[in-house]
Write a protein that holds these residues in place. Structure first.
Motif, mmCIF file in Angstrom:
data_model
loop_
_atom_site.group_PDB
_atom_site.id
_atom_site.type_symbol
_atom_site.label_atom_id
_atom_site.label_comp_id
_atom_site.label_asym_id
_atom_site.label_seq_id
_atom_site.Cartn_x
_atom_site.Cartn_y
_atom_site.Cartn_z
ATOM 1 N N PRO A 1 0.905 -1.240 0.011
ATOM 2 C CA PRO A 1 -0.009 -0.410 0.222
ATOM 3 C C PRO A 1 0.542 1.658 0.065
ATOM 4 O O PRO A 1 0.562 2.520 -0.684
ATOM 5 N N ASP A 2 2.038 1.214 0.617
ATOM 6 C CA ASP A 2 2.816 2.785 0.833
ATOM 7 C C ASP A 2 3.727 2.727 -0.785
ATOM 8 O O ASP A 2 4.650 3.257 -0.680
ATOM 9 N N GLY A 3 3.663 1.405 -1.656
ATOM 10 C CA GLY A 3 4.445 1.374 -2.909
ATOM 11 C C GLY A 3 5.810 1.378 -3.208
ATOM 12 O O GLY A 3 6.650 1.286 -3.646
ATOM 13 N N LYS A 4 6.445 0.503 -1.630
ATOM 14 C CA LYS A 4 7.741 0.459 -1.675
ATOM 15 C C LYS A 4 8.384 -0.983 -2.025
ATOM 16 O O LYS A 4 9.762 -1.157 -2.153
ATOM 17 N N VAL A 5 7.368 -2.011 -1.611
ATOM 18 C CA VAL A 5 7.260 -3.408 -2.581
ATOM 19 C C VAL A 5 6.329 -3.766 -3.712
ATOM 20 O O VAL A 5 5.707 -3.461 -3.872
ATOM 21 N N LEU A 6 7.463 -4.604 -4.178
ATOM 22 C CA LEU A 6 6.962 -5.793 -5.237
ATOM 23 C C LEU A 6 6.728 -6.929 -5.104
ATOM 24 O O LEU A 6 7.933 -7.085 -5.236
ATOM 25 N N ALA A 7 5.442 -7.692 -4.770
ATOM 26 C CA ALA A 7 6.046 -8.517 -4.581
ATOM 27 C C ALA A 7 5.180 -9.808 -5.724
ATOM 28 O O ALA A 7 4.141 -9.634 -6.327
ATOM 29 N N HIS B 1 8.860 -13.653 -5.442
ATOM 30 C CA HIS B 1 10.244 -12.459 -5.956
ATOM 31 C C HIS B 1 10.041 -11.310 -4.860
ATOM 32 O O HIS B 1 8.431 -10.834 -5.528
ATOM 33 N N LEU B 2 10.477 -10.298 -3.878
ATOM 34 C CA LEU B 2 10.238 -9.050 -4.127
ATOM 35 C C LEU B 2 11.025 -8.529 -4.386
ATOM 36 O O LEU B 2 12.243 -8.375 -3.981
ATOM 37 N N PHE B 3 11.111 -6.991 -4.747
ATOM 38 C CA PHE B 3 11.637 -6.035 -5.502
ATOM 39 C C PHE B 3 11.427 -5.084 -4.680
ATOM 40 O O PHE B 3 10.128 -4.539 -3.616
ATOM 41 N N GLY B 4 12.593 -4.675 -4.132
ATOM 42 C CA GLY B 4 12.483 -2.819 -4.028
ATOM 43 C C GLY B 4 12.513 -1.478 -5.103
ATOM 44 O O GLY B 4 12.783 -1.556 -6.297
ATOM 45 N N ARG B 5 11.189 -0.397 -4.602
ATOM 46 C CA ARG B 5 11.470 0.793 -5.531
ATOM 47 C C ARG B 5 12.540 1.094 -5.702
ATOM 48 O O ARG B 5 12.676 1.899 -7.337
ATOM 49 N N ALA B 6 13.245 1.158 -4.670
ATOM 50 C CA ALA B 6 14.467 1.748 -5.700
ATOM 51 C C ALA B 6 15.009 1.263 -6.682
ATOM 52 O O ALA B 6 15.996 1.937 -7.871
#
Length: 559
Positions: free
Chosen positions: A253-259, A273-278
């Protein structure tokens, strides 16, 4: 999880046909008397219908029928409520996306006739607000933009369509994938759109005002794995032999993690797999699910406080290595073919698991707004409701108090004037026996007001700044001793501290001589170094005793 309850209502959800998707409206509704709260649940299945249900927020999970939407001609693969909770989008195998809106004024319900006595009476009326047609084949997944005026759809025809609902017939079509598009996720911040396909890639697009332009693409990790294991090359995601129709990825919900589901681990296991926004081109972590294939990931909209582990350390200390460095944690459900894993962004392992829930594979999941209920949709034609007890998933995250910058600020009062330097009424000030002329000594003595020796208060009734006077006195004594008994550069010892008024006035006298110009033949340690910071201190202390009082003190300290 002790207080968790699993309920499977034995009702005819979609005439026993598979249920492919479900979603919960994030608005808590109340009855006419305002006593009972309930959520609106939407399901889509192979019977070409979108069904709406009344899901109680508390008490017994008695699901009631609300309405049946029958405009699709083929099975419905996905249903999603808009962020503003006013529209409902549904995608179908008939290559269309329908936007439904509920009529505020409900018509009177007619009595059912004998011909349709098997049909349920609709308690709500929903109509098609707009029909979106641009795809050529089945629509598998949908994603809403946070402003509820943008919609993104993915299809079997390998295309991604972004719809601008503010303007009719304005859309952007992107064909970058080489195979079916099976998952869509929109950034809650409105800047990114992530898509997952059976071509073993996840592509992340940046949203512009007019088009969708590719920002980054998650690449295969074949070259990365060659550096670690030369004999075993693998790809990041599963190929088109995937058992499910869907690969539903999700943003936090905060947009910092993409699963992203449907991941492959190096030891022939499935993972998420977990991706970071940066850094969206490489996962920072992978949650292994074993031989159970993950088909969808859904985040809970409620934030929870970080979990503590008293059994690991004495006292309350957090786990040493958090999965994601956040002041809170997000809980998300990983939908497997045979069960559900409950995970969060703090722990690198699941915090809960539910196995063997249905006879056939699961397809989708949905969270309630308060995070107390999780609905699961299965291919066997039933939905299960998982209810959590209070505090079972964790304590709610307490928002830190923020300072209200818009509130009127009280103006600061001007600083009080520095108190005058007290002087003795019994003994006139004396200058160190070094150089300054008598005129400078007389001028410094006449400028300071008279006061009793040792009196803690000035004639104005204000407190006297004793530390500043003591500092100037001790430095002056050290300077006098250094100039008379030691050579330049030799460490000196300061004389005992005294509160004599004559000694307090001495730094101003020395500073006045230095400011006017000290003769070059005077061998004094004051000529070697100057600490400008003491200039301000002595100036505040020696009010009226000369602006260069700090120079002499600073020079003495520097030796």
């Amino acid at each position: 999880l002790a207080a968790m309850r699993l309920i499977t209502p034995e009702i005819s959800w979609h005439e026993t046909t598979p249920i492919y998707s479900c979603d919960i409206q994030q608005t808590l509704n109340t009855d006419s008397n305002g006593a009972n709260g309930w959520y609106r649940l939407a399901t889509g299945g192979r019977d070409n219908r979108v069904q709406l249900w009344k899901l109680p927020a508390a008490g017994d999970a008695v699901v009631e029928f609300l309405s049946s939407l029958r405009r699709h001609e083929k099975p419905v693969n996905v249903v999603r409520f808009s962020p503003d909770q006013r529209l409902l989008a549904s995608g179908s195998d008939d290559a269309t996306v329908l936007l439904w809106a509920r009529q505020e004024v409900q018509p009177e319900l007619p009595a059912p006739s004998a011909a349709d006595e098997d049909d349920l009476v609709c308690k709500e009326t929903w109509t098609v607000w707009r029909a979106l047609r641009a795809h050529l084949e089945d629509v598998y997944d949908l994603g809403w933009m946070p402003d509820s005026m943008g919609l993104v759809s993915g299809s079997v025809d390998r295309s991604i369509v972004r719809w601008n609902l503010a303007k009719e017939q304005q859309r952007t079509i992107v064909r970058e994938h080489a195979h079916f598009v099976q998952g869509i996720a929109c950034d809650p911040l409105g800047r990114l759109v992530a898509t997952q396909s059976s071509d073993r890639t996840v592509r992340v697009y940046g949203c512009s005002a007019r088009a969708v332009v590719i920002a980054k693409c998650v690449r295969n990790t074949e070259q990365q794995q060659q550096q670690q294991q030369q004999s075993n090359n693998y790809r990041l995601f599963a190929d088109d032999s995937w058992k499910s129709f869907f690969r539903r990825l999700s943003f936090s919900p905060d947009g910092k993690v993409l699963a992203a589901p449907a991941g492959l681990h190096w030891n022939d296991n499935y993972c998420v797999h977990l991706f970071g926004r940066a850094k969206l081109d490489k996962p920072f972590a992978s949650l292994v699910t074993g031989q159970s294939a993950p088909v969808a990931v859904r985040f809970c909209q409620r934030r929870f406080a970080l979990a503590y582990h008293p059994q690991l350390e004495l006292g309350r200390r957090r786990i040493q290595q958090d999965l994601v460095k956040l002041p809170y944690r997000w809980v998300f459900a990983v939908v497997l073919e045979s069960g559900v894993l409950l995970c969060d962004t703090q722990h690198p392992f699941p915090i809960g698991a539910l196995r063997n829930l249905h006879y056939q594979a699961l397809n989708d999941a949905a969270w309630s707004a308060d995070g107390s209920q999780l609905v699961l949709a299965s291919t066997d034609g039933y939905c299960s409701i998982v209810r959590f007890g209070e505090g079972e998933l964790g304590q709610p995250f307490a928002e830190p108090e923020k300072e209200n910058l818009d509130a009127p600020q009280t103006p600061l009062a001007p600083p009080p004037p520095p108190p005058p330097t007290p002087q003795s009424s019994t003994k006139p000030p004396q200058a160190p026996p070094a150089t300054p002329p008598a005129a400078a000594v007389a001028a410094s003595s006449a400028a300071a007001p008279a006061a009793s020796p040792g009196d803690p208060l000035t004639p104005r009734g204000q407190k006297r700044r004793v530390p500043f006077v003591t500092l100037a006195t001790s430095l002056d004594a050290a300077s006098a001793g250094a100039g008379a008994n030691s050579a330049p550069g030799t460490p000196t010892t300061a004389a005992p501290m005294t509160t004599s008024v004559a000694a307090a006035a001495a730094p101003s006298t020395v500073a006045s001589t230095s400011a006017a110009g000290t003769p070059d033949n005077v061998d004094s340690p004051l000529r070697k170094k100057r600490r400008v910071s003491f200039f301000t201190i002595s100036s505040c202390v020696g009010n009226g005793g000369g602006g260069g009082g700090g120079s002499g003190s600073g020079a003495s300290e520097g030796q």
